[in-house]
Write a protein that holds these residues in place. Structure first.
Motif, PDB file in Angstrom:
ATOM      1  N   LYS A 166       0.937  -1.208  -0.100  1.00 21.71           N
ATOM      2  CA  LYS A 166      -0.087  -0.016   0.168  1.00 21.71           C
ATOM      3  C   LYS A 166       0.819   1.389  -0.054  1.00 21.71           C
ATOM      4  CE  LYS A 166      -3.638   2.110   2.757  1.00 21.71           C
ATOM      5  NZ  LYS A 166      -4.450   2.186   3.820  1.00 21.71           N
ATOM      6  N   HIS A 167       2.008   1.236   0.572  1.00 23.56           N
ATOM      7  CA  HIS A 167       2.507   2.423   0.760  1.00 23.56           C
ATOM      8  C   HIS A 167       4.132   2.800   0.200  1.00 23.56           C
ATOM      9  CE1 HIS A 167      -0.289   3.786   3.927  1.00 23.56           C
ATOM     10  NE2 HIS A 167      -0.261   2.648   4.412  1.00 23.56           N
ATOM     11  N   ALA A 168       4.971   1.600   0.153  1.00 19.44           N
ATOM     12  CA  ALA A 168       5.919   1.466  -0.114  1.00 19.44           C
ATOM     13  C   ALA A 168       6.603   1.703  -1.587  1.00 19.44           C
ATOM     14  CB  ALA A 168       6.854   0.110   0.125  1.00 19.44           C
ATOM     15  N   PHE A 169       5.592   1.378  -2.644  1.00 18.03           N
ATOM     16  CA  PHE A 169       5.640   1.473  -3.944  1.00 18.03           C
ATOM     17  C   PHE A 169       5.236   2.368  -4.891  1.00 18.03           C
ATOM     18  CE2 PHE A 169       6.362  -2.974  -2.165  1.00 18.03           C
ATOM     19  CZ  PHE A 169       7.807  -3.087  -2.096  1.00 18.03           C
ATOM     20  N   GLY A 198      10.611   3.957   1.586  1.00 22.15           N
ATOM     21  CA  GLY A 198      10.797   4.150   3.153  1.00 22.15           C
ATOM     22  C   GLY A 198       9.635   4.912   3.791  1.00 22.15           C
ATOM     23  N   ILE A 199       9.554   5.155   5.000  1.00 23.80           N
ATOM     24  CA  ILE A 199       8.461   5.644   5.593  1.00 23.80           C
ATOM     25  C   ILE A 199       8.637   7.465   5.553  1.00 23.80           C
ATOM     26  CG2 ILE A 199       6.993   6.232   7.697  1.00 23.80           C
ATOM     27  CD1 ILE A 199       7.981   3.153   8.698  1.00 23.80           C
ATOM     28  N   GLN A 200       7.800   8.072   4.861  1.00 21.34           N
ATOM     29  CA  GLN A 200       7.841   9.348   4.664  1.00 21.34           C
ATOM     30  C   GLN A 200       7.067  10.197   5.411  1.00 21.34           C
ATOM     31  OE1 GLN A 200      10.516  10.460   2.478  1.00 21.34           O
ATOM     32  NE2 GLN A 200      11.018   8.363   1.925  1.00 21.34           N
ATOM     33  N   ASN A 201       7.554  10.998   6.271  1.00 23.19           N
ATOM     34  CA  ASN A 201       6.713  11.808   7.199  1.00 23.19           C
ATOM     35  C   ASN A 201       5.545  10.943   7.651  1.00 23.19           C
ATOM     36  OD1 ASN A 201       8.466  14.033   6.652  1.00 23.19           O
ATOM     37  ND2 ASN A 201       7.284  14.304   4.808  1.00 23.19           N
ATOM     38  N   PRO A 202       5.623  10.037   8.638  1.00 18.45           N
ATOM     39  CA  PRO A 202       4.742   9.171   8.968  1.00 18.45           C
ATOM     40  C   PRO A 202       3.560  10.122   9.726  1.00 18.45           C
ATOM     41  CG  PRO A 202       6.413   8.898  10.575  1.00 18.45           C
ATOM     42  CD  PRO A 202       6.838   9.444   9.024  1.00 18.45           C
ATOM     43  N   ARG A 203       2.072   9.677   9.494  1.00 19.75           N
ATOM     44  CA  ARG A 203       1.047  10.373  10.173  1.00 19.75           C
ATOM     45  C   ARG A 203       0.489   9.295  10.854  1.00 19.75           C
ATOM     46  NH1 ARG A 203       0.180  11.027   4.581  1.00 19.75           N
ATOM     47  NH2 ARG A 203      -1.493   9.353   4.971  1.00 19.75           N
ATOM     48  N   PRO A 204      -0.417   9.893  11.887  1.00 20.67           N
ATOM     49  CA  PRO A 204      -0.784   9.071  13.122  1.00 20.67           C
ATOM     50  C   PRO A 204      -1.709   7.818  12.563  1.00 20.67           C
ATOM     51  CG  PRO A 204      -1.119  11.472  13.813  1.00 20.67           C
ATOM     52  CD  PRO A 204      -0.261  11.457  12.670  1.00 20.67           C
ATOM     53  N   SER A 255      13.719   2.051   8.775  1.00 19.87           N
ATOM     54  CA  SER A 255      13.220   2.625   7.600  1.00 19.87           C
ATOM     55  C   SER A 255      14.300   3.489   7.022  1.00 19.87           C
ATOM     56  CB  SER A 255      11.850   3.186   7.585  1.00 19.87           C
ATOM     57  OG  SER A 255      11.433   3.541   6.409  1.00 19.87           O
ATOM     58  N   SER A 256      14.504   3.598   5.758  1.00 18.35           N
ATOM     59  CA  SER A 256      15.243   4.779   4.993  1.00 18.35           C
ATOM     60  C   SER A 256      14.680   4.809   3.478  1.00 18.35           C
ATOM     61  CB  SER A 256      16.804   4.236   5.095  1.00 18.35           C
ATOM     62  OG  SER A 256      16.931   2.913   3.996  1.00 18.35           O
ATOM     63  N   SER A 257      15.470   5.645   2.986  1.00 18.19           N
ATOM     64  CA  SER A 257      15.064   5.648   1.442  1.00 18.19           C
ATOM     65  C   SER A 257      15.120   4.523   0.541  1.00 18.19           C
ATOM     66  CB  SER A 257      15.741   6.914   1.082  1.00 18.19           C
ATOM     67  OG  SER A 257      17.167   6.642   0.913  1.00 18.19           O
ATOM     68  N   SER A 258      15.701   3.281   1.103  1.00 17.84           N
ATOM     69  CA  SER A 258      15.923   2.390   0.213  1.00 17.84           C
ATOM     70  C   SER A 258      15.248   1.043   0.817  1.00 17.84           C
ATOM     71  CB  SER A 258      17.600   1.770   0.300  1.00 17.84           C
ATOM     72  OG  SER A 258      17.663   1.605   1.678  1.00 17.84           O
ATOM     73  N   GLY A 259      14.286   1.466   1.817  1.00 18.95           N
ATOM     74  CA  GLY A 259      13.213   0.286   2.176  1.00 18.95           C
ATOM     75  C   GLY A 259      12.912   0.561   3.468  1.00 18.95           C
ATOM     76  N   THR A 260      11.991  -0.510   3.952  1.00 18.01           N
ATOM     77  CA  THR A 260      11.689  -0.808   5.480  1.00 18.01           C
ATOM     78  C   THR A 260      11.869  -2.125   5.963  1.00 18.01           C
ATOM     79  OG1 THR A 260      10.208   1.225   5.167  1.00 18.01           O
ATOM     80  CG2 THR A 260       9.888  -0.363   7.022  1.00 18.01           C
ATOM     81  N   ALA A 261      12.349  -2.330   6.898  1.00 17.65           N
ATOM     82  CA  ALA A 261      12.693  -3.645   7.358  1.00 17.65           C
ATOM     83  C   ALA A 261      12.016  -3.763   8.930  1.00 17.65           C
ATOM     84  CB  ALA A 261      13.892  -4.213   7.599  1.00 17.65           C
ATOM     85  N   THR A 262      11.045  -4.606   8.866  1.00 12.18           N
ATOM     86  CA  THR A 262      10.521  -4.999  10.315  1.00 12.18           C
ATOM     87  C   THR A 262      10.768  -6.469  10.792  1.00 12.18           C
ATOM     88  OG1 THR A 262       8.718  -3.556   9.811  1.00 12.18           O
ATOM     89  CG2 THR A 262       8.280  -4.871  11.708  1.00 12.18           C
ATOM     90  N   SER A 263      11.456  -6.731  12.055  1.00 10.16           N
ATOM     91  CA  SER A 263      11.709  -7.803  12.626  1.00 10.16           C
ATOM     92  C   SER A 263      10.889  -8.128  13.878  1.00 10.16           C
ATOM     93  CB  SER A 263      13.102  -8.058  12.792  1.00 10.16           C
ATOM     94  OG  SER A 263      13.683  -7.035  13.848  1.00 10.16           O
ATOM     95  N   VAL A 264      10.739  -9.416  13.992  1.00  9.66           N
ATOM     96  CA  VAL A 264      10.218  -9.831  15.266  1.00  9.66           C
ATOM     97  C   VAL A 264      11.402 -11.165  15.629  1.00  9.66           C
ATOM     98  CG1 VAL A 264       8.305 -10.998  16.452  1.00  9.66           C
ATOM     99  CG2 VAL A 264       7.797  -9.119  14.764  1.00  9.66           C
ATOM    100  N   VAL A 265      11.512 -11.008  17.088  1.00 12.22           N
ATOM    101  CA  VAL A 265      12.391 -12.204  17.547  1.00 12.22           C
ATOM    102  C   VAL A 265      11.733 -12.443  18.431  1.00 12.22           C
ATOM    103  CG1 VAL A 265      14.461 -12.735  19.030  1.00 12.22           C
ATOM    104  CG2 VAL A 265      14.633 -10.860  17.007  1.00 12.22           C
ATOM    105  N   PHE A 266      11.443 -14.010  18.432  1.00 12.19           N
ATOM    106  CA  PHE A 266      10.356 -14.659  19.441  1.00 12.19           C
ATOM    107  C   PHE A 266      10.970 -16.192  19.850  1.00 12.19           C
ATOM    108  CE2 PHE A 266       9.432 -15.858  15.133  1.00 12.19           C
ATOM    109  CZ  PHE A 266       8.943 -17.198  15.111  1.00 12.19           C
ATOM    110  N   PRO A 267      10.487 -16.541  20.911  1.00  8.96           N
ATOM    111  CA  PRO A 267      10.785 -17.829  21.343  1.00  8.96           C
ATOM    112  C   PRO A 267      10.039 -19.004  20.544  1.00  8.96           C
ATOM    113  CG  PRO A 267       9.365 -16.941  23.146  1.00  8.96           C
ATOM    114  CD  PRO A 267       9.624 -16.108  21.978  1.00  8.96           C
TER     115      PRO A 267
END
Length: 375
Positions: free
Chosen positions: A293-296, A326-332, A360-372
């Protein structure tokens, strides 16, 4: 009526299921007066619909062609909602993605009805027309009756072939665990069908773009949960999901609904309980949806999903990354900037005992979750 009688007679006289389904496709083509019909069976291990019988298709299509099971696929919607799906003009169906198989055969109108066995969708019966067709209520009544005969025949053949006895022996050895698991899966599948059917009805009643997008988002989350339950397996002390295969099917389902966006998966073999697997799947579903929805822009891009085991002491790491703007000026209200989407991901991460991190940067966004892995 005569053709329905012929179909019922074929279900009794033809011993081979494959031959009966081929004959059923011919009977439907005769009655509906189309050159193309097909019967598709749901494959749990692939989460798709395989064309197993049909009439009018080019050599090599029957037994090989597959169709998605998401709500943007006409047979997929019929399967998921257990309701008929009619498209009078495929050229004017913005809510659907039309299969290349249909385009190759110049199909312009179609009608789908689910094939039910014990109330749960087994597959789909479809009639396809190469000329614009307004399928009448009589035609749809015929197709639903034909699908009922096919479903009854499938159930009867499974029972008479000895599968019931084999299953009974397995259940006895499992001391009723299998009975409870199958009953749960059957009821859950029916419930998912009812929910998706209700969403589909609301989409037709409220064609406003914002409402349609919201309902599609809800449907995608429900589809992620449904896929997890399809992959449920039993072990000695729990019911678990093969997460790598589950994520593969989930990514495939999302990929089939997008254009110009590649979704790549690299997942280690991990088994989780159904509750934790669903949470992980919803995290992936939400993050991919946010990227799409937002990145491309119109040129598209790439989303990578990576699941790695053996991180730290008994942990695993899930990373969903994109090569977007990347995330540009995120809104609530921006789901990639701390809105409801990310809040849902945070809640799901907590449910699996995980820690969430996003860069996040101008080259993309990465979200990670470390879990047992065990939890």
């Amino acid at each position: 009526m005569r053709i329905l009688l012929d179909l019922a007679r074929s279900s009794i006289e033809i011993s081979s299921l494959d031959q009966f389904l081929d004959q059923a496709a011919v009977h439907v083509a005769r009655a509906v007066e189309v050159h193309h019909t097909k019967i598709m069976r749901y494959r749990r291990e692939h989460a798709d619909l395989l064309l197993i019988a049909g009439r009018g298709w080019k050599k090599g299509v029957v037994g090989a062609a597959t169709f998605p099971t998401d709500l943007r696929s006409p047979p997929g919607r019929a399967f998921r909602t257990a309701e008929p799906v009619i498209l009078h003009d495929l050229g004017d169906a913005p809510d659907f993605v039309i299969s290349p198989t249909l385009k190759e055969h110049d199909i312009v109108s179609l009608a789908n009805v689910p094939i039910l066995v014990d109330g749960a969708a087994w597959g789909v019966l479809e009639a396809d027309s190469t000329s614009l067709r307004d399928f009448s209520s009589d035609t749809m009544q015929f197709m639903m009756t034909a699908a009922t005969i096919v479903g009854s025949s499938i159930k009867h053949r499974a029972e008479s072939s000895g599968e019931t006895a084999t299953i009974a022996a397995e259940l006895a050895r499992a001391q009723t665990r299998g009975v409870l698991l199958r009953e749960m899966q059957h009821r859950v599948k029916n419930n998912f069908q009812l929910i998706l059917s209700a969403i589909s009805i609301q989409q037709r009643r409220h064609p406003i773009p914002d409402v349609a997008r919201a309902l599609n988002h809800v449907a995608s989350r429900i589809n992620a949960m449904s896929l997890a339950h399809d992959q449920l397996a039993t072990r000695e002390d729990s019911q678990v999901v093969d997460v790598a295969n589950y994520l593969r099917l989930l990514c495939m389902s999302i990929q089939q609904q997008t254009d110009n966006i590649a979704i790549e998966l690299d997942a280690d073999d991990i088994e989780l309980t159904i509750e934790r697997a669903v949470s992980l799947g919803l995290i992936v579903n939400e993050l991919i949806a946010n990227s799409i929805k937002h990145a491309f822009d119109e040129n598209g891009g790439r989303v990578e999903v990576k699941l790695t085991s053996g991180v730290g002491y008994g942990d695993a790491r899930l990373i969903v990354s994109d090569n977007g703007r990347g995330i540009q000026n995120p809104r609530p209200t921006d789901s990639r900037g701390g809105g409801s989407g990310l809040k849902l991901v945070e809640a799901l991460a907590r449910h699996v005992g995980g820690l969430l991190d996003q860069e996040s940067s101008s080259s993309g966004t990465a979200t990670s979750v470390v879990f047992p892995i065990v939890g």
